[in-house]
Design an enzyme around this catalytic site. Sequence first.
Site, PDB file in Angstrom:
ATOM      1  N   GLY A  32       0.883  -1.148   0.017  1.00 38.38           N
ATOM      2  CA  GLY A  32       0.002  -0.065   0.051  1.00 38.38           C
ATOM      3  C   GLY A  32       0.882   1.124   0.102  1.00 38.38           C
ATOM      4  O   GLY A  32       1.894   1.240   0.614  1.00 38.38           O
ATOM      5  N   GLY A  34       0.518   5.742  -0.229  1.00 35.01           N
ATOM      6  CA  GLY A  34      -0.401   6.906  -0.293  1.00 35.01           C
ATOM      7  C   GLY A  34       0.311   8.011   0.050  1.00 35.01           C
ATOM      8  O   GLY A  34       1.418   7.741   0.761  1.00 35.01           O
ATOM      9  N   PHE A  36      -0.309   9.031   3.054  1.00 30.31           N
ATOM     10  CA  PHE A  36       0.009   8.802   4.242  1.00 30.31           C
ATOM     11  C   PHE A  36       1.390   8.123   4.628  1.00 30.31           C
ATOM     12  O   PHE A  36       1.893   7.896   5.635  1.00 30.31           O
ATOM     13  CB  PHE A  36      -1.283   7.762   4.881  1.00 30.31           C
ATOM     14  CG  PHE A  36      -1.048   6.549   3.989  1.00 30.31           C
ATOM     15  CD1 PHE A  36      -0.638   5.401   4.505  1.00 30.31           C
ATOM     16  CD2 PHE A  36      -1.887   6.544   2.936  1.00 30.31           C
ATOM     17  CE1 PHE A  36      -0.596   4.159   3.615  1.00 30.31           C
ATOM     18  CE2 PHE A  36      -2.003   5.286   2.109  1.00 30.31           C
ATOM     19  CZ  PHE A  36      -1.204   4.248   2.465  1.00 30.31           C
ATOM     20  N   GLY A  37       1.827   7.296   3.331  1.00 28.27           N
ATOM     21  CA  GLY A  37       2.989   6.616   3.802  1.00 28.27           C
ATOM     22  C   GLY A  37       3.284   5.363   2.950  1.00 28.27           C
ATOM     23  O   GLY A  37       2.458   5.164   2.010  1.00 28.27           O
ATOM     24  N   VAL A  39       2.955   0.952   3.290  1.00 29.92           N
ATOM     25  CA  VAL A  39       2.986  -0.181   3.908  1.00 29.92           C
ATOM     26  C   VAL A  39       3.478  -1.288   3.259  1.00 29.92           C
ATOM     27  O   VAL A  39       3.216  -1.625   2.112  1.00 29.92           O
ATOM     28  CB  VAL A  39       1.406  -0.405   4.372  1.00 29.92           C
ATOM     29  CG1 VAL A  39       1.261  -1.721   5.078  1.00 29.92           C
ATOM     30  CG2 VAL A  39       1.011   0.748   5.108  1.00 29.92           C
ATOM     31  N   LYS A  59       5.022  -0.458   8.334  1.00 23.67           N
ATOM     32  CA  LYS A  59       4.793   0.888   7.894  1.00 23.67           C
ATOM     33  C   LYS A  59       5.935   1.910   7.919  1.00 23.67           C
ATOM     34  O   LYS A  59       6.802   1.949   8.799  1.00 23.67           O
ATOM     35  CB  LYS A  59       3.723   1.394   9.077  1.00 23.67           C
ATOM     36  CG  LYS A  59       2.630   0.635   9.116  1.00 23.67           C
ATOM     37  CD  LYS A  59       1.442   1.141  10.010  1.00 23.67           C
ATOM     38  CE  LYS A  59       0.655   2.227   9.569  1.00 23.67           C
ATOM     39  NZ  LYS A  59      -0.501   2.594  10.281  1.00 23.67           N
ATOM     40  N   ASP A 168     -10.589   8.334  13.625  1.00 21.19           N
ATOM     41  CA  ASP A 168     -10.829   8.058  12.198  1.00 21.19           C
ATOM     42  C   ASP A 168     -11.312   6.854  11.798  1.00 21.19           C
ATOM     43  O   ASP A 168     -10.759   6.147  11.189  1.00 21.19           O
ATOM     44  CB  ASP A 168      -9.277   8.367  11.367  1.00 21.19           C
ATOM     45  CG  ASP A 168      -9.197   8.496  10.122  1.00 21.19           C
ATOM     46  OD1 ASP A 168     -10.544   8.608   9.646  1.00 21.19           O
ATOM     47  OD2 ASP A 168      -8.322   8.605   9.265  1.00 21.19           O
ATOM     48  N   ARG A 172     -12.197   1.597   5.960  1.00 27.69           N
ATOM     49  CA  ARG A 172     -10.793   1.551   5.203  1.00 27.69           C
ATOM     50  C   ARG A 172      -9.740   1.606   6.373  1.00 27.69           C
ATOM     51  O   ARG A 172      -8.559   1.234   5.984  1.00 27.69           O
ATOM     52  CB  ARG A 172     -10.501   3.161   4.459  1.00 27.69           C
ATOM     53  CG  ARG A 172     -10.397   4.160   5.293  1.00 27.69           C
ATOM     54  CD  ARG A 172     -10.397   5.535   4.478  1.00 27.69           C
ATOM     55  NE  ARG A 172     -10.662   6.539   5.349  1.00 27.69           N
ATOM     56  CZ  ARG A 172     -11.858   7.191   5.588  1.00 27.69           C
ATOM     57  NH1 ARG A 172     -13.237   6.717   5.267  1.00 27.69           N
ATOM     58  NH2 ARG A 172     -11.876   8.024   6.542  1.00 27.69           N
ATOM     59  N   ASN A 173      -9.944   1.868   7.587  1.00 26.11           N
ATOM     60  CA  ASN A 173      -9.112   1.829   8.691  1.00 26.11           C
ATOM     61  C   ASN A 173      -9.209   0.520   9.752  1.00 26.11           C
ATOM     62  O   ASN A 173      -8.868   0.442  10.745  1.00 26.11           O
ATOM     63  CB  ASN A 173      -8.959   2.947   9.669  1.00 26.11           C
ATOM     64  CG  ASN A 173      -8.249   4.270   8.710  1.00 26.11           C
ATOM     65  OD1 ASN A 173      -7.556   3.980   7.754  1.00 26.11           O
ATOM     66  ND2 ASN A 173      -8.740   5.299   9.123  1.00 26.11           N
ATOM     67  N   ASP A 186      -4.582   2.077  12.365  1.00 23.22           N
ATOM     68  CA  ASP A 186      -4.483   3.463  11.847  1.00 23.22           C
ATOM     69  C   ASP A 186      -4.811   4.454  12.718  1.00 23.22           C
ATOM     70  O   ASP A 186      -5.698   5.423  12.382  1.00 23.22           O
ATOM     71  CB  ASP A 186      -5.198   3.742  10.636  1.00 23.22           C
ATOM     72  CG  ASP A 186      -4.257   3.226   9.123  1.00 23.22           C
ATOM     73  OD1 ASP A 186      -2.741   3.790   9.672  1.00 23.22           O
ATOM     74  OD2 ASP A 186      -4.520   2.843   8.549  1.00 23.22           O
TER      75      ASP A 186
END
Length: 286
Positions: A32, A34, A36-37, A39, A59, A168, A172-173, A186
């Site tokens: 993954g 994005g 955000f970072g 993975v 991560k 959040d 998705r989390n 997350d």
Amino acid sequence: ELVRHGAYNLSFPGDPEWEIPRARLNVEKIIGRGAFGVVSRGLALDLPGKPGWTVVAVKSVQDDASEKEKLDLLSEMSVLKHLDPHPHVIRLYGCVTTEARPLVVVEYAQYGDLLGYLRKSRGVRDNYYSDPSVEPRTSLTSKQLLRFAWQISDGMDYLSKRKIIHRDLAARNVLVGDEDVCKITDFGMARDVWEEDIYVRTHEGRLPIKWTAAEALFGDGAYTTQSDVWSFGVVMYEIFTVGGDPFPGVYMRDIPALLRNGFRMSRPKFVSATLRGKKVLVIGVG
Ligand code: ACK
């Protein structure tokens, strides 16, 4: 304790109790990526209490990440450090802080995020996530959907007892691991996470508008465990519409005013009669 980082001259708060020797971690494949970072899936050797190789998720941050982004990642980790292993919360194994980019090593959940999992269960040709008038076909049973909701509520119950506000919570989390068990992930990063069409910029950062409680959207914008409960309600919508988009047909920018005027998302049209009716027995699901 501070660990110094030669060429970059960055410093991260190291913690010997959680430090994983870099040589015992193989980072394999990016799963993954994005804003955000990043993975990745990896293998870790001889984690505390786990002799041999364990499949893990690693991560990290993007190559061009600022020092702040690196510290944010470690701050998420510092939330996780205070938790005991819980079946419905992603587990922290440790971190690597001896390199230019910090790595946070967590439990690997083989089926990925719950939103993707729900949508995949509709079959490859079904793309009607945003059309609530189309009945979703799914390979999942009502009982499985109810079990997901229960597992997430159980994980959130644990977090709230440890005085952690997620901020959040969304499908998705949530990750899906062995035996289709949901695990919350997350958290602690919410205010700094960025995702197009979900978070909007405010004086505080970006907000996942459609998941955010009315009282956290306006007023003093305070988040509480109760605002996580609101988000849980939206997650229930995502689950029982099998990955549907919340507030269908409503523009994100209109949401705050609508909520202020008392508007609330309506019950989804296609939820099985047993779930919709009065006979739902929630106790004992799990
Ligand atoms: O659906 P996915 O494969 O599941 O795509 C996202 C992506 O990384 C970005 O978040 C996956 N991911 C995140 N954390 C983990 C984890 N602990 N185990 C397995 N996959 C993960 C997520």
